[in-house]
Design a protein around this motif. Structure first.
Motif, PDB file in Angstrom:
ATOM      1  N   ALA A 110      -6.614   8.492   6.077  1.00 42.18           N
ATOM      2  CA  ALA A 110      -7.649   8.185   7.069  1.00 42.18           C
ATOM      3  C   ALA A 110      -8.911   9.004   6.849  1.00 42.18           C
ATOM      4  N   LEU A 111      -8.793  10.099   6.116  1.00 43.31           N
ATOM      5  CA  LEU A 111      -9.945  10.942   5.811  1.00 43.31           C
ATOM      6  C   LEU A 111     -10.565  10.593   4.455  1.00 43.31           C
ATOM      7  N   GLY A 112     -10.080   9.506   3.834  1.00 48.68           N
ATOM      8  CA  GLY A 112     -10.637   9.073   2.557  1.00 48.68           C
ATOM      9  C   GLY A 112     -10.124   9.856   1.373  1.00 48.68           C
ATOM     10  N   ILE A 113      -8.994  10.551   1.550  1.00 54.53           N
ATOM     11  CA  ILE A 113      -8.407  11.380   0.497  1.00 54.53           C
ATOM     12  C   ILE A 113      -7.115  10.726   0.019  1.00 54.53           C
ATOM     13  N   VAL A 114      -6.876  10.757  -1.283  1.00 54.83           N
ATOM     14  CA  VAL A 114      -5.660  10.173  -1.843  1.00 54.83           C
ATOM     15  C   VAL A 114      -4.464  11.022  -1.417  1.00 54.83           C
ATOM     16  N   PRO A 115      -3.459  10.422  -0.760  1.00 53.41           N
ATOM     17  CA  PRO A 115      -2.321  11.216  -0.285  1.00 53.41           C
ATOM     18  C   PRO A 115      -1.133  11.179  -1.236  1.00 53.41           C
ATOM     19  N   TYR A 116      -0.441  12.297  -1.297  1.00 57.81           N
ATOM     20  CA  TYR A 116       0.894  12.315  -1.894  1.00 57.81           C
ATOM     21  C   TYR A 116       1.727  13.310  -1.098  1.00 57.81           C
ATOM     22  N   VAL A 117       2.912  12.882  -0.682  1.00 58.62           N
ATOM     23  CA  VAL A 117       3.785  13.737   0.121  1.00 58.62           C
ATOM     24  C   VAL A 117       5.141  13.813  -0.557  1.00 58.62           C
ATOM     25  N   THR A 118       5.584  15.030  -0.828  1.00 60.67           N
ATOM     26  CA  THR A 118       6.850  15.257  -1.508  1.00 60.67           C
ATOM     27  C   THR A 118       7.579  16.397  -0.809  1.00 60.67           C
ATOM     28  N   ASP A 119       8.665  16.875  -1.406  1.00 63.43           N
ATOM     29  CA  ASP A 119       9.380  18.016  -0.833  1.00 63.43           C
ATOM     30  C   ASP A 119       8.885  19.305  -1.483  1.00 63.43           C
ATOM     31  N   GLY A 120       9.362  20.440  -0.988  1.00 60.24           N
ATOM     32  CA  GLY A 120       8.877  21.723  -1.468  1.00 60.24           C
ATOM     33  C   GLY A 120       9.133  21.987  -2.933  1.00 60.24           C
ATOM     34  N   ALA A 121      10.134  21.341  -3.511  1.00 59.31           N
ATOM     35  CA  ALA A 121      10.443  21.510  -4.932  1.00 59.31           C
ATOM     36  C   ALA A 121       9.836  20.411  -5.794  1.00 59.31           C
ATOM     37  N   LEU A 122       9.108  19.496  -5.189  1.00 63.30           N
ATOM     38  CA  LEU A 122       8.488  18.351  -5.870  1.00 63.30           C
ATOM     39  C   LEU A 122       9.507  17.543  -6.667  1.00 63.30           C
ATOM     40  N   ARG A 123      10.584  17.183  -5.969  1.00 73.77           N
ATOM     41  CA  ARG A 123      11.629  16.370  -6.587  1.00 73.77           C
ATOM     42  C   ARG A 123      11.896  15.079  -5.819  1.00 73.77           C
ATOM     43  N   THR A 124      11.104  14.811  -4.805  1.00 74.74           N
ATOM     44  CA  THR A 124      11.257  13.591  -4.016  1.00 74.74           C
ATOM     45  C   THR A 124      10.066  12.679  -4.272  1.00 74.74           C
ATOM     46  N   VAL A 125      10.338  11.499  -4.822  1.00 79.50           N
ATOM     47  CA  VAL A 125       9.290  10.501  -5.054  1.00 79.50           C
ATOM     48  C   VAL A 125       9.577   9.309  -4.156  1.00 79.50           C
ATOM     49  N   ARG A 126       8.733   9.117  -3.175  1.00 76.61           N
ATOM     50  CA  ARG A 126       8.881   7.974  -2.278  1.00 76.61           C
ATOM     51  C   ARG A 126       8.095   6.789  -2.822  1.00 76.61           C
ATOM     52  N   PRO A 127       8.486   5.574  -2.457  1.00 73.96           N
ATOM     53  CA  PRO A 127       7.735   4.400  -2.927  1.00 73.96           C
ATOM     54  C   PRO A 127       6.270   4.493  -2.532  1.00 73.96           C
ATOM     55  N   ARG A 128       5.425   4.047  -3.415  1.00 69.20           N
ATOM     56  CA  ARG A 128       3.996   4.103  -3.132  1.00 69.20           C
ATOM     57  C   ARG A 128       3.658   3.365  -1.845  1.00 69.20           C
ATOM     58  N   ALA A 129       4.336   2.256  -1.599  1.00 71.94           N
ATOM     59  CA  ALA A 129       4.046   1.468  -0.401  1.00 71.94           C
ATOM     60  C   ALA A 129       4.252   2.278   0.872  1.00 71.94           C
ATOM     61  N   MET A 130       5.176   3.237   0.835  1.00 71.13           N
ATOM     62  CA  MET A 130       5.422   4.055   2.020  1.00 71.13           C
ATOM     63  C   MET A 130       4.271   5.017   2.277  1.00 71.13           C
ATOM     64  N   LEU A 131       3.704   5.566   1.205  1.00 65.95           N
ATOM     65  CA  LEU A 131       2.674   6.587   1.352  1.00 65.95           C
ATOM     66  C   LEU A 131       1.266   6.025   1.328  1.00 65.95           C
ATOM     67  N   GLN A 132       1.100   4.824   0.776  1.00 65.50           N
ATOM     68  CA  GLN A 132      -0.246   4.290   0.637  1.00 65.50           C
ATOM     69  C   GLN A 132      -0.291   2.832   1.057  1.00 65.50           C
ATOM     70  N   ALA A 133       0.253   2.548   2.231  1.00 70.62           N
ATOM     71  CA  ALA A 133       0.189   1.192   2.766  1.00 70.62           C
ATOM     72  C   ALA A 133      -1.263   0.789   2.964  1.00 70.62           C
ATOM     73  N   ARG A 134      -1.537  -0.478   2.793  1.00 71.55           N
ATOM     74  CA  ARG A 134      -2.908  -0.965   2.886  1.00 71.55           C
ATOM     75  C   ARG A 134      -3.105  -1.838   4.111  1.00 71.55           C
ATOM     76  N   CYS A 135      -4.336  -1.889   4.559  1.00 72.93           N
ATOM     77  CA  CYS A 135      -4.664  -2.734   5.698  1.00 72.93           C
ATOM     78  C   CYS A 135      -4.581  -4.207   5.293  1.00 72.93           C
ATOM     79  N   GLY A 136      -4.147  -5.016   6.214  1.00 70.08           N
ATOM     80  CA  GLY A 136      -4.131  -6.450   5.976  1.00 70.08           C
ATOM     81  C   GLY A 136      -3.176  -6.870   4.893  1.00 70.08           C
ATOM     82  N   GLY A 137      -2.136  -6.036   4.626  1.00 71.01           N
ATOM     83  CA  GLY A 137      -1.139  -6.398   3.634  1.00 71.01           C
ATOM     84  C   GLY A 137      -1.592  -6.238   2.211  1.00 71.01           C
ATOM     85  N   GLN A 138      -2.717  -5.542   1.977  1.00 71.26           N
ATOM     86  CA  GLN A 138      -3.230  -5.360   0.622  1.00 71.26           C
ATOM     87  C   GLN A 138      -2.340  -4.424  -0.170  1.00 71.26           C
TER      88      GLN A 138
END
Length: 306
Positions: free
Chosen positions: A278-306
């Protein structure tokens, strides 16, 4: 409006314009941090590539489907040449400011280049001002990764010099050394794409050689020393946002925030990603050890189904 509100508004009106803008931005970010994902509706499209970071062993290519870039631990056993046809671009993690004894090149480092320790990560801080360091870093770190097929590099620990440099003069020497490292990488491998993790103070000298800039913990962080997830203080967030604005508006760089939630807390990951986007910054969210990769759709859902 109550009578008590009027004096507050008058005081606000007397503030300098810059102070009023900072106050409004802080209030907006604070409100956003309390806003549930459902109320946000959908995420705006940040300007920049989607990025995943994974520091586990033997990563599967399928983990990164949908991501434009995957940053990988180079000792993970992954060989990018074997997956050159994949849509995802493979970036190698490369620590500039620190080194651990497990790295193959550690034994070749002159002992007087090691200035201090980062106890939280069991690593040593490297003297960026050492005259031979840029050439050493390119020869022992970047060149072997380039030969394996990596064409992008995530340069980490760019602020570790602050653990040992305590005066303005010392900090300036370390910063100049970091600039020389980046120049040396690009001189040797002109096509290398570089993502800086922080390194904001270096941008006036190197922005033309940088592909994107990243930072960690805009909303949700990881405390390595205490092994726990933490909420980021508003003052830290305000400072990061001010640096992000400079990187994006003055230098035209994509900005990436890497935040942290527990591996099994998808709700935290999704809401945190929404607030970042929402702040115009590319997000990535993982765990503290950087071993969890969530589907992109979960972290970067688009408006209007894009």
């Amino acid at each position: 409006m109550t009578l008590k509100t009027v004096p507050a508004l008058r005081r606000f009106a007397r503030l300098p314009v810059a102070a009023r803008l900072r106050a409004v931005r802080s209030a907006f970010v604070a409100l956003l941090a309390l806003t549930p994902l459902a109320a946000l509706g959908c995420m705006p499209r940040p300007s920049g590539p989607s990025v995943a970071l994974y520091y586990g062993e033997e990563p599967s290519v399928d983990l990164f489907s949908g991501y434009d870039i995957a940053v990988l631990e180079p000792d993970s056993g992954f060989e990018p040449r074997e997956h050159a046809s994949a849509r995802t671009q493979w970036f190698a993690y490369a620590s500039v400011g620190e080194v651990t004894p497990q790295r193959a090149y550690y034994a070749a480092l002159p002992s007087d280049w090691l200035l201090g320790k980062n106890k939280a990560w069991a690593s040593r801080v490297v003297d960026q001002a050492a005259p031979g360091w840029p050439a050493f870093f390119v020869r022992h770190v970047i060149d072997p990764l380039w030969a394996r097929g990596y064409r992008g590099f995530f340069l980490d620990t760019l602020d570790s010099y602050q653990l040992v440099a305590k005066t303005d003069a010392e900090r300036a020497r370390q910063q100049a050394g970091l600039v020389r490292v980046i120049h040396a990488i690009k001189a040797r491998h002109r096509g290398a794409r570089l993502i800086l993790n922080r390194g904001f103070e270096l941008l006036p000298e190197v922005h033309d050689e940088v592909y994107a800039i990243a930072f960690e913990s805009l909303f949700s962080g990881w405390d390595q020393a205490k092994a726990r997830y933490v909420e980021v203080p508003q003052t830290d967030r305000d400072w990061l946002l001010s640096q992000a604005q400079i990187a994006r508006d003055r230098y035209g760089l994509p900005v990436i925030s890497i935040d942290y939630c527990a591996p099994d807390d998808d709700a935290c990951a999704q809401s945190t990603a929404a607030r970042i986007a929402a702040l115009g910054i590319v997000p990535y969210v993982t765990d503290g050890a950087l071993r969890t990769v969530r589907p992109r759709a979960m972290l970067q859902a688009r408006c209007g189904g894009q």
